[in-house]
Design an enzyme around this catalytic site. Structure first.
Site, mmCIF file in Angstrom:
data_model
loop_
_atom_site.group_PDB
_atom_site.id
_atom_site.type_symbol
_atom_site.label_atom_id
_atom_site.label_comp_id
_atom_site.label_asym_id
_atom_site.label_seq_id
_atom_site.Cartn_x
_atom_site.Cartn_y
_atom_site.Cartn_z
ATOM 1 N N GLY A 1 18.821 21.018 47.358
ATOM 2 C CA GLY A 1 20.230 21.011 46.940
ATOM 3 C C GLY A 1 20.782 22.414 46.810
ATOM 4 O O GLY A 1 20.272 23.219 46.027
ATOM 5 N N PHE B 1 25.589 23.797 42.650
ATOM 6 C CA PHE B 1 25.594 24.777 41.554
ATOM 7 C C PHE B 1 24.199 25.004 40.989
ATOM 8 O O PHE B 1 23.783 26.137 40.765
ATOM 9 C CB PHE B 1 26.524 24.299 40.432
ATOM 10 C CG PHE B 1 27.974 24.374 40.788
ATOM 11 C CD1 PHE B 1 28.642 25.585 40.817
ATOM 12 C CD2 PHE B 1 28.690 23.230 41.112
ATOM 13 C CE1 PHE B 1 29.983 25.674 41.146
ATOM 14 C CE2 PHE B 1 30.033 23.299 41.444
ATOM 15 C CZ PHE B 1 30.679 24.526 41.457
ATOM 16 N N GLU C 1 43.565 14.476 38.035
ATOM 17 C CA GLU C 1 43.996 15.627 38.842
ATOM 18 C C GLU C 1 44.557 15.171 40.189
ATOM 19 O O GLU C 1 45.574 15.674 40.660
ATOM 20 C CB GLU C 1 42.822 16.596 39.021
ATOM 21 C CG GLU C 1 42.436 17.244 37.697
ATOM 22 C CD GLU C 1 41.231 18.187 37.750
ATOM 23 O OE1 GLU C 1 41.065 18.960 36.803
ATOM 24 O OE2 GLU C 1 40.473 18.149 38.726
ATOM 25 N N ALA D 1 29.845 21.510 36.093
ATOM 26 C CA ALA D 1 29.323 22.662 36.825
ATOM 27 C C ALA D 1 28.589 23.652 35.912
ATOM 28 O O ALA D 1 27.516 24.157 36.258
ATOM 29 C CB ALA D 1 30.471 23.356 37.552
ATOM 30 N N GLN D 2 29.172 23.922 34.736
ATOM 31 C CA GLN D 2 28.529 24.938 33.885
ATOM 32 C C GLN D 2 27.149 24.478 33.394
ATOM 33 O O GLN D 2 26.229 25.289 33.263
ATOM 34 C CB GLN D 2 29.420 25.360 32.719
ATOM 35 C CG GLN D 2 30.014 24.212 31.949
ATOM 36 C CD GLN D 2 30.721 24.671 30.682
ATOM 37 O OE1 GLN D 2 30.275 25.597 30.019
ATOM 38 N NE2 GLN D 2 31.808 24.012 30.330
HETATM 39 C C1 LIG Z 1 35.826 15.874 42.694
HETATM 40 C C2 LIG Z 1 35.007 16.565 41.631
HETATM 41 C C3 LIG Z 1 35.635 17.397 40.707
HETATM 42 C C4 LIG Z 1 34.892 18.054 39.738
HETATM 43 N N1 LIG Z 1 35.540 18.875 38.853
HETATM 44 C C5 LIG Z 1 34.826 19.575 37.967
HETATM 45 C C6 LIG Z 1 35.461 20.508 37.091
HETATM 46 O O1 LIG Z 1 36.693 20.679 37.138
HETATM 47 N N2 LIG Z 1 34.672 21.203 36.235
HETATM 48 C C7 LIG Z 1 33.316 21.038 36.189
HETATM 49 O O2 LIG Z 1 32.654 21.715 35.413
HETATM 50 N N3 LIG Z 1 32.701 20.153 36.972
HETATM 51 C C8 LIG Z 1 33.406 19.426 37.865
HETATM 52 N N4 LIG Z 1 32.792 18.530 38.680
HETATM 53 C C9 LIG Z 1 31.347 18.292 38.505
HETATM 54 C C10 LIG Z 1 30.540 19.387 39.171
HETATM 55 O O3 LIG Z 1 31.019 19.644 40.465
HETATM 56 C C11 LIG Z 1 29.084 18.945 39.180
HETATM 57 O O4 LIG Z 1 28.667 18.814 37.846
HETATM 58 C C12 LIG Z 1 28.197 19.949 39.898
HETATM 59 O O5 LIG Z 1 28.589 20.071 41.246
HETATM 60 C C13 LIG Z 1 26.738 19.525 39.819
HETATM 61 O O6 LIG Z 1 25.972 20.461 40.497
HETATM 62 P P1 LIG Z 1 24.595 20.038 41.183
HETATM 63 O O7 LIG Z 1 24.020 21.297 41.727
HETATM 64 O O8 LIG Z 1 23.800 19.233 40.238
HETATM 65 O O9 LIG Z 1 25.005 19.057 42.368
HETATM 66 P P2 LIG Z 1 25.960 19.298 43.618
HETATM 67 O O10 LIG Z 1 26.874 20.448 43.391
HETATM 68 O O11 LIG Z 1 26.566 17.972 43.905
HETATM 69 O O12 LIG Z 1 24.949 19.697 44.790
HETATM 70 C C14 LIG Z 1 24.001 18.804 45.276
HETATM 71 C C15 LIG Z 1 23.541 19.274 46.637
HETATM 72 O O13 LIG Z 1 22.395 18.519 47.020
HETATM 73 C C16 LIG Z 1 22.489 18.200 48.394
HETATM 74 N N5 LIG Z 1 21.718 16.988 48.655
HETATM 75 C C17 LIG Z 1 21.847 15.774 48.082
HETATM 76 N N6 LIG Z 1 20.935 14.913 48.570
HETATM 77 C C18 LIG Z 1 20.210 15.598 49.475
HETATM 78 C C19 LIG Z 1 19.122 15.259 50.340
HETATM 79 N N7 LIG Z 1 18.589 14.027 50.368
HETATM 80 N N8 LIG Z 1 18.615 16.201 51.150
HETATM 81 C C20 LIG Z 1 19.135 17.453 51.162
HETATM 82 N N9 LIG Z 1 20.162 17.828 50.366
HETATM 83 C C21 LIG Z 1 20.694 16.923 49.541
HETATM 84 C C22 LIG Z 1 23.991 17.989 48.620
HETATM 85 O O14 LIG Z 1 24.330 18.162 49.992
HETATM 86 C C23 LIG Z 1 24.600 19.061 47.709
HETATM 87 O O15 LIG Z 1 24.851 20.273 48.392
HETATM 88 C C24 LIG Z 1 33.495 17.866 39.671
HETATM 89 C C25 LIG Z 1 32.857 17.019 40.592
HETATM 90 C C26 LIG Z 1 33.617 16.388 41.568
HETATM 91 C C27 LIG Z 1 32.939 15.483 42.577
#
Ligand SMILES: Cc1cc2nc3c(=O)[nH]c(=O)nc-3n(C[C@H](O)[C@H](O)[C@H](O)COP(=O)(O)OP(=O)(O)OC[C@H]3O[C@@H](n4cnc5c(N)ncnc54)[C@H](O)[C@@H]3O)c2cc1C
Length: 443
Positions: free
Chosen positions: A30, A33, A194, A338-339
């Site tokens: 992944g 963030f 939003e 995200a944070q």
């Molecule tokens: C529309 C939207 C608006 C948001 N607004 C806010 C906001 O205003 N403020 C805030 O704090 N948070 C917000 N969030 C939440 C925030 O974006 C998430 O909490 C954050 O992105 C989580 O990070 P992560 O690294 O856990 O997952 P992600 O950022 O989702 O990253 C996961 C990664 O894993 C990869 N992946 C998944 N499965 C596989 C696989 N099988 N093989 C290879 N790669 C894979 C994906 O391609 C992706 O790149 C929002 C989310 C969304 C969807």
């Protein structure tokens, strides 16, 4: 990276130099963030990191709704994950999808487009695979009501919204025109709020005087939620203010309403049919199926229960960070924002670096909530941080500044800032093109 090829390529001995054998192999699944924060925290560690993602780009998800409503172009909120390699010598990026995990043999099966299946070995595994939209057991809704999680989703939604206005203009059937000009959003969390506010402003400001037969300002934008109020993660007072703001923008908010069916004609909610050509799903999310592959305990949304060091009980060298993990702190769940993902990813990176150096784990993970924000159209945002609650224009300026600073690369910041300024002054949006290929999927 030690790679064992299993299908498409002939078996080859990996280059086993001494330096390679000395180094612990860290696989990170992944490039969101959490995954990127974990990789960066390992920059100085004596490890070999492979960061796997099925997409070649990192997305700044908080601004996805602006791509979906034509304010920004996809490239303005995304950055290639591969560019991390230029900045970090111990890191390789692999464009591949994870298909299986075996924590016994410490291997991960991946599929690389154009190459085939590979088996990767690891000493430490970090799963940061995030979430995807959940239709609460009604996956058949997905065809009619796209969720918002990827750039593709955002472009699909943008196409549907813009096409709906075009179809409303071209039909002479009043009922069909009304259906095309009705937008239903299911789920009134931050994304639903939003998105609804942004569609309202697109209709009433950007598209004003752009059509002969229809007045886009007369569109209906309905925001439905099964809960008692919108934005349940914010205080009641801020939730009320956001609802008032939405109503000023012309968004009809209905809470306590269960959506029973979504089909090609619209939705059935609380027993009533609402004809709509554009239904958007902003309700639920569930964890990436990668979590299931770990065979660990999961919550109802499919997230892995992690321990104090973000590892799973079955395998202390396997960590889950970000949205795909679930944990409580002081009796409350750590939110999927995200944070939290960044803090968890960074924490996991430090734990691994310590373990590689033979040091003991430091203190358990502790989430530091710096505050939550949501924007409700132009000039209005809400902020909650500890006991501080604020809303209005100044909060919106803070929201804008924080989001620009958080974008992944300098060029994103520059371009988004320029787009926003132009959009603010002119009321126009720069990404109103409906590409020919995508038009056929809109109805
Ligand atoms: C529309 C939207 C608006 C948001 N607004 C806010 C906001 O205003 N403020 C805030 O704090 N948070 C917000 N969030 C939440 C925030 O974006 C998430 O909490 C954050 O992105 C989580 O990070 P992560 O690294 O856990 O997952 P992600 O950022 O989702 O990253 C996961 C990664 O894993 C990869 N992946 C998944 N499965 C596989 C696989 N099988 N093989 C290879 N790669 C894979 C994906 O391609 C992706 O790149 C929002 C989310 C969304 C969807």
């Amino acid at each position: 990276m030690t790679t064992v090829l299993t299908e498409s390529l002939p078996q080859e001995e990996p280059p086993a130099t001494k330096a390679v054998l000395d180094k612990k192999r860290v696989l990170i699944v992944g490039g969101g963030f959490a995954g990127i924060a974990a990789a960066r925290a390992l920059k100085r560690a004596n490890v070999e990191i492979t960061l796997i993602d099925r997409r070649n780009h990192h997305i700044f998800q908080p601004l996805l709704y602006q791509v979906a409503t034509a304010v920004l172009a996809p490239s303005e909120i995304a950055a290639p994950i591969r560019q991390l390699e230029a900045k970090q010598k111990n890191l390789s990026v692999l464009l591949a999808e994870v298909k299986g995990i075996n924590s016994g043999t410490r291997t991960v099966d991946v599929y690389c487009p154009g190459i085939g299946s590979l088996k990767l070995e690891y000493d430490f595994l970090v799963i940061a695979a995030g979430m995807h939209p959940s239709y609460f057991g009604h996956d058949e809704f997905a065809r009619f009501a796209p969720g918002l999680k990827s750039l593709n989703d955002a472009e699909t939604i943008r196409t549907r919204i813009l096409s709906a206005f075009e179809l409303a203009e071209s039909t002479d059937d009043e009922k069909e025109r009304a259906r095309q000009m009705t937008f239903v959003l299911v789920g009134a969390g931050p994304t639903g709020v939003e998105l609804a506010a942004s569609i309202a402003q697109l209709a009433s400001v950007t598209l004003r005087n752009n059509f002969r037969k229809i007045d886009p300002a007369k569109s209906r934008i309905l925001l439905l939620d099964g809960g008692a109020r919108i934005l349940p993660t914010f205080s009641e007072s801020l939730s009320r203010k956001a609802a008032r703001r939405l109503s000023k923008l012309g968004v009809e908010v209905s809470t306590g309403v269960k959506v029973e069916k979504v089909d090609d004609q619209g939705v059935i909610a609380a027993g009533n049919r609402i004809p709509s050509a554009t239904v958007l799903w902003t309700a639920g999310v569930s964890a990436s199926p990668v979590i299931k592959m770990l065979g660990t305990k999961m919550d109802r949304a499919g997230r892995a229960f992690v321990g104090a060091f973000m590892d799973i009980p079955e395998a202390p060298n396997v960590f889950v960070a970000g949205d795909a993990a679930t944990m409580t702190q002081d009796g409350n769940p750590v939110p999927g924002v995200a944070q939290a993902a960044i803090q968890q990813g960074r924490f996991v990176g430090h734990v691994i670096a310590n373990r590689v150096r033979g040091r003991k784990d430091g203190r358990p993970f502790r989430y530091r909530n710096k505050g939550n924000m949501a924007v409700v159209g132009k000039n209005f945002a809400i902020l909650e941080s500890g006991h501080l609650r604020s809303s209005g224009f100044l909060t919106w300026l803070v929201w804008a500044a924080l989001h620009i600073l958080s974008l992944p690369q300098l060029q994103n910041r520059f371009r988004v800032q320029t787009q926003w300024l132009w959009s603010y002054l002119s009321g126009q949006r720069s990404s109103r093109l409906i590409s020919e290929g995508s038009r056929s999927s809109a109805s």
